[in-house]
Design a protein around this motif. Structure first.
Motif, PDB file in Angstrom:
ATOM      1  N   ALA A 123       0.624  -1.261   0.268  1.00  0.00           N
ATOM      2  CA  ALA A 123       0.408   0.008   0.138  1.00  0.00           C
ATOM      3  C   ALA A 123       0.352   0.874  -0.411  1.00  0.00           C
ATOM      4  CB  ALA A 123      -0.694  -0.386   1.334  1.00  0.00           C
ATOM      5  N   VAL A 124       0.510   2.585  -0.640  1.00  0.00           N
ATOM      6  CA  VAL A 124       1.253   3.910  -0.866  1.00  0.00           C
ATOM      7  C   VAL A 124       0.398   4.746  -0.392  1.00  0.00           C
ATOM      8  CG1 VAL A 124       3.163   3.025  -2.282  1.00  0.00           C
ATOM      9  CG2 VAL A 124       1.425   3.526  -2.908  1.00  0.00           C
ATOM     10  N   GLY A 125       0.484   5.802  -0.110  1.00  0.00           N
ATOM     11  CA  GLY A 125      -0.112   6.931  -0.259  1.00  0.00           C
ATOM     12  C   GLY A 125      -0.486   7.372  -1.508  1.00  0.00           C
ATOM     13  N   PRO A 126      -1.269   8.479  -1.283  1.00  0.00           N
ATOM     14  CA  PRO A 126      -1.597   9.307  -2.726  1.00  0.00           C
ATOM     15  C   PRO A 126      -0.562  10.042  -3.861  1.00  0.00           C
ATOM     16  CG  PRO A 126      -3.152  10.110  -1.560  1.00  0.00           C
ATOM     17  CD  PRO A 126      -1.895   8.718  -0.826  1.00  0.00           C
ATOM     18  N   ASP A 127      -0.045  10.718  -3.131  1.00  0.00           N
ATOM     19  CA  ASP A 127       1.362  11.283  -3.521  1.00  0.00           C
ATOM     20  C   ASP A 127       2.717  10.690  -4.375  1.00  0.00           C
ATOM     21  OD1 ASP A 127       0.213  14.342  -3.162  1.00  0.00           O
ATOM     22  OD2 ASP A 127       0.424  13.915  -1.056  1.00  0.00           O
ATOM     23  N   THR A 128       2.014   9.290  -4.338  1.00  0.00           N
ATOM     24  CA  THR A 128       3.499   7.906  -4.410  1.00  0.00           C
ATOM     25  C   THR A 128       3.747   7.883  -6.200  1.00  0.00           C
ATOM     26  OG1 THR A 128       3.150   6.942  -2.469  1.00  0.00           O
ATOM     27  CG2 THR A 128       4.277   6.140  -4.548  1.00  0.00           C
ATOM     28  N   SER A 129       4.939   8.063  -6.615  1.00  0.00           N
ATOM     29  CA  SER A 129       5.045   8.446  -8.344  1.00  0.00           C
ATOM     30  C   SER A 129       4.767   6.863  -9.044  1.00  0.00           C
ATOM     31  CB  SER A 129       6.593   8.620  -8.655  1.00  0.00           C
ATOM     32  OG  SER A 129       7.247   7.414  -8.362  1.00  0.00           O
ATOM     33  N   PRO A 130       4.224   6.835 -10.321  1.00  0.00           N
ATOM     34  CA  PRO A 130       4.034   5.244 -10.690  1.00  0.00           C
ATOM     35  C   PRO A 130       4.881   5.058 -10.815  1.00  0.00           C
ATOM     36  CG  PRO A 130       3.012   7.687 -12.070  1.00  0.00           C
ATOM     37  CD  PRO A 130       3.928   8.187 -10.890  1.00  0.00           C
ATOM     38  N   VAL A 131       6.275   4.466 -10.686  1.00  0.00           N
ATOM     39  CA  VAL A 131       7.808   4.515 -10.932  1.00  0.00           C
ATOM     40  C   VAL A 131       7.727   3.697  -9.695  1.00  0.00           C
ATOM     41  CG1 VAL A 131      10.104   4.443 -11.035  1.00  0.00           C
ATOM     42  CG2 VAL A 131       9.230   5.642 -12.748  1.00  0.00           C
ATOM     43  N   ALA A 174       5.537   0.746  -9.203  1.00  0.00           N
ATOM     44  CA  ALA A 174       5.758  -0.716 -10.037  1.00  0.00           C
ATOM     45  C   ALA A 174       6.673  -1.345  -9.157  1.00  0.00           C
ATOM     46  CB  ALA A 174       6.913   0.321 -11.553  1.00  0.00           C
ATOM     47  N   ALA A 175       7.954  -0.402  -8.671  1.00  0.00           N
ATOM     48  CA  ALA A 175       8.938  -1.050  -8.233  1.00  0.00           C
ATOM     49  C   ALA A 175       8.477  -1.621  -7.010  1.00  0.00           C
ATOM     50  CB  ALA A 175       9.989   0.298  -7.028  1.00  0.00           C
ATOM     51  N   LEU A 176       7.344  -0.548  -6.164  1.00  0.00           N
ATOM     52  CA  LEU A 176       7.016  -2.311  -4.893  1.00  0.00           C
ATOM     53  C   LEU A 176       6.011  -3.147  -5.426  1.00  0.00           C
ATOM     54  CD1 LEU A 176       5.594  -1.763  -2.539  1.00  0.00           C
ATOM     55  CD2 LEU A 176       4.316  -0.932  -3.055  1.00  0.00           C
ATOM     56  N   MET A 177       5.231  -3.500  -6.806  1.00  0.00           N
ATOM     57  CA  MET A 177       5.039  -4.475  -7.213  1.00  0.00           C
ATOM     58  C   MET A 177       5.864  -5.629  -7.525  1.00  0.00           C
ATOM     59  SD  MET A 177       1.825  -3.024  -9.874  1.00  0.00           S
ATOM     60  CE  MET A 177       0.675  -2.307  -9.378  1.00  0.00           C
ATOM     61  N   ALA A 178       7.051  -5.375  -8.633  1.00  0.00           N
ATOM     62  CA  ALA A 178       8.394  -5.983  -7.879  1.00  0.00           C
ATOM     63  C   ALA A 178       8.577  -6.559  -6.940  1.00  0.00           C
ATOM     64  CB  ALA A 178       9.005  -5.083  -9.003  1.00  0.00           C
ATOM     65  N   ARG A 179       9.287  -5.980  -5.999  1.00  0.00           N
ATOM     66  CA  ARG A 179       9.454  -6.109  -4.671  1.00  0.00           C
ATOM     67  C   ARG A 179       8.939  -7.128  -3.996  1.00  0.00           C
ATOM     68  NH1 ARG A 179      10.199  -1.004  -3.610  1.00  0.00           N
ATOM     69  NH2 ARG A 179       8.902  -1.221  -2.216  1.00  0.00           N
ATOM     70  N   THR A 180       7.284  -7.113  -3.926  1.00  0.00           N
ATOM     71  CA  THR A 180       6.445  -7.756  -3.799  1.00  0.00           C
ATOM     72  C   THR A 180       5.672  -9.161  -4.246  1.00  0.00           C
ATOM     73  OG1 THR A 180       4.619  -6.498  -3.803  1.00  0.00           O
ATOM     74  CG2 THR A 180       5.885  -6.134  -1.744  1.00  0.00           C
ATOM     75  N   HIS A 181       6.031  -9.249  -6.230  1.00  0.00           N
ATOM     76  CA  HIS A 181       5.307 -10.182  -6.415  1.00  0.00           C
ATOM     77  C   HIS A 181       3.691 -10.108  -6.423  1.00  0.00           C
ATOM     78  CE1 HIS A 181       9.246 -12.060  -7.774  1.00  0.00           C
ATOM     79  NE2 HIS A 181       9.519 -12.228  -6.089  1.00  0.00           N
ATOM     80  N   SER A 182       3.343  -8.487  -6.337  1.00  0.00           N
ATOM     81  CA  SER A 182       1.759  -8.283  -6.635  1.00  0.00           C
ATOM     82  C   SER A 182       1.366  -7.585  -7.212  1.00  0.00           C
ATOM     83  CB  SER A 182       2.020  -7.582  -4.950  1.00  0.00           C
ATOM     84  OG  SER A 182       0.480  -7.262  -4.568  1.00  0.00           O
ATOM     85  N   PRO A 183       0.546  -8.313  -8.156  1.00  0.00           N
ATOM     86  CA  PRO A 183      -0.512  -7.628  -9.287  1.00  0.00           C
ATOM     87  C   PRO A 183      -1.667  -5.933  -8.727  1.00  0.00           C
ATOM     88  CG  PRO A 183      -1.564  -9.871  -8.861  1.00  0.00           C
ATOM     89  CD  PRO A 183      -0.227  -9.833  -7.806  1.00  0.00           C
ATOM     90  N   LEU A 184      -1.136  -5.933  -7.708  1.00  0.00           N
ATOM     91  CA  LEU A 184      -1.796  -5.129  -6.521  1.00  0.00           C
ATOM     92  C   LEU A 184      -1.598  -4.012  -5.969  1.00  0.00           C
ATOM     93  CD1 LEU A 184      -5.484  -4.065  -7.268  1.00  0.00           C
ATOM     94  CD2 LEU A 184      -5.353  -5.704  -4.942  1.00  0.00           C
ATOM     95  N   VAL A 185      -1.028  -2.665  -6.482  1.00  0.00           N
ATOM     96  CA  VAL A 185      -0.886  -2.220  -4.942  1.00  0.00           C
ATOM     97  C   VAL A 185      -1.939  -0.990  -4.353  1.00  0.00           C
ATOM     98  CG1 VAL A 185       0.643  -0.431  -4.437  1.00  0.00           C
ATOM     99  CG2 VAL A 185       1.273  -1.918  -5.714  1.00  0.00           C
ATOM    100  N   GLY A 238      -8.425   3.331  -3.196  1.00  0.00           N
ATOM    101  CA  GLY A 238      -9.029   2.611  -4.500  1.00  0.00           C
ATOM    102  C   GLY A 238      -7.823   1.577  -4.827  1.00  0.00           C
ATOM    103  N   ALA A 239      -7.486   0.972  -5.362  1.00  0.00           N
ATOM    104  CA  ALA A 239      -5.878   0.258  -5.987  1.00  0.00           C
ATOM    105  C   ALA A 239      -5.713   0.624  -7.539  1.00  0.00           C
ATOM    106  CB  ALA A 239      -6.538  -1.028  -6.320  1.00  0.00           C
ATOM    107  N   ILE A 240      -3.998   0.242  -7.655  1.00  0.00           N
ATOM    108  CA  ILE A 240      -3.736   0.128  -9.029  1.00  0.00           C
ATOM    109  C   ILE A 240      -3.116  -1.045  -9.769  1.00  0.00           C
ATOM    110  CG2 ILE A 240      -1.796   0.500 -10.304  1.00  0.00           C
ATOM    111  CD1 ILE A 240      -1.470   3.242  -8.486  1.00  0.00           C
ATOM    112  N   THR A 241      -3.836  -1.771 -10.997  1.00  0.00           N
ATOM    113  CA  THR A 241      -3.692  -2.881 -10.797  1.00  0.00           C
ATOM    114  C   THR A 241      -2.074  -3.235 -11.334  1.00  0.00           C
ATOM    115  OG1 THR A 241      -4.251  -3.456 -13.125  1.00  0.00           O
ATOM    116  CG2 THR A 241      -5.879  -3.907 -10.792  1.00  0.00           C
ATOM    117  N   ALA A 242      -1.706  -4.364 -12.231  1.00  0.00           N
ATOM    118  CA  ALA A 242       0.202  -4.320 -12.812  1.00  0.00           C
ATOM    119  C   ALA A 242      -0.767  -4.267 -14.363  1.00  0.00           C
ATOM    120  CB  ALA A 242      -0.039  -5.545 -12.798  1.00  0.00           C
TER     121      ALA A 242
END
Length: 149
Positions: free
Chosen positions: A98-106, A109-120, A134-138
């Motif tokens: 999970a991240v805050g709304p001000d987090t950059s898309p990059v 993406a790095a969090l998805m890659a580190r956690t092997h999660s298709p969703l943040v 809400g959420a962002i999918t890969a």
């Protein structure tokens, strides 16, 4: 563009919900992962569908040699999930990325890659309260990086 701008509504289940109902929702809505919320509506876990399947298979089947001897008819999902809550079905506690709304898309993406999660999950912290935006999918993030369809 920030995570809050990319966040979309995403179906969720409660940790106390019926596991079979949650599994059917995952299938019906073709979700890449279950977003599980705690009783206060905060992200509790994000579990990729592959890990939910893993939790249903006996350990001896996970190896490729033994899995080749089984058929889909050998796996009775309704029976395996009968009477379980979502929390009981989870293979282990998955800390929700999970991240805050001000987090950059990059950064997302790095969090998805580190956690092997298709969703943040995108959350807003207001004091001690955390609210899901809400959420962002890969796939959604890939769409952003590709600049269109």
């Amino acid at each position: 563009m920030r995570a809050g701008d990319l966040a979309q509504p995403y179906p969720s289940v409660s940790a106390d919900d019926d596991a079979l109902t949650a599994a059917r929702q995952l299938v019906r809505e073709r979700l890449p992962a279950l977003l599980v919320l705690d009783p206060e509506g905060r992200p509790y876990a994000i579990v990729p569908g592959s890990q939910l399947l893993r939790a249903l298979l006996p350990d001896y089947v996970v190896g490729p040699a033994l899995a080749s001897d089984m058929t889909a008819g050998d796996i009775d999902l309704p029976r395996a999930l009968h009477g379980l809550t979502v929390a009981e079905w989870l293979p282990r506690h998955f800390v929700p990325p999970a991240v805050g709304p001000d987090t950059s898309p990059v950064q997302v993406a790095a969090l998805m890659a580190r956690t092997h999660s298709p969703l943040v999950a995108i959350v807003v912290a207001e004091g001690r309260d955390v609210r899901l935006l809400g959420a962002i999918t890969a796939a959604g993030l890939m769409h952003h990086f590709l600049g269109g369809p």
